[in-house]
Design a protein around this motif. Sequence first.
Motif: not given
Length: 196
Positions: A118, A187-188, A113, A183-185, A180-181, A110
């Motif tokens: 991330a 994590a989701d 991110l 990494c967020q994907d 970064m997108r 967390p």
Amino acid sequence: MEEKAQREGEKQVLSVLIEPLEALGLVRPSKATKADFELQKKELAQKLAYMSDTGLAELREWVEAHPGGKDKDRFPIALHILQKAHRIETPEAGPSPFILKVFATHHLVPEALAKGWAPELLRQVTAERGIWPGDWTCSKLRNEGIEHARRLEDIELRMSRGEQIPPDQLAFRDRRLAAMRRCQDIADQARAGRAA
């Protein structure tokens, strides 16, 4: 693959591949119990959800031409179906189960991110397959990533003021935002998998 797309893909596998084959009379492999066969069909649906209708139709034709069993009335084993599917349509490479596990459970994800490091964490986990990143490693990654986050923030600020940004800095910005997108994907996806 996003959760909604995965569910829709699984339904397509059932309606275009598995159900038509069962309607033709193909039954479970002789060595599989009924429960095993239901699990195999579910696994096939999950693993083939990426395929297009055209690819699934081609795979169905292959299975029809290559049934299993002594009497040629059984589903081929799931491994053979998967191998043929990958020759028809190669799946898009996504994050490995290990990467998903790290992004689902590592206590620093967390923060990584939120603070923009991330991509460095992902690079480390990808390079060191199977090695859990420790606190010392994460400290180094944090320092490196925060420098990149500051650089991105500076470019964004200058852009908001209407300043002319050199092409190499714009390219850095695009790469960084895409990383970064991603990494967020991941994590989701990891959270969705954990909740399932």
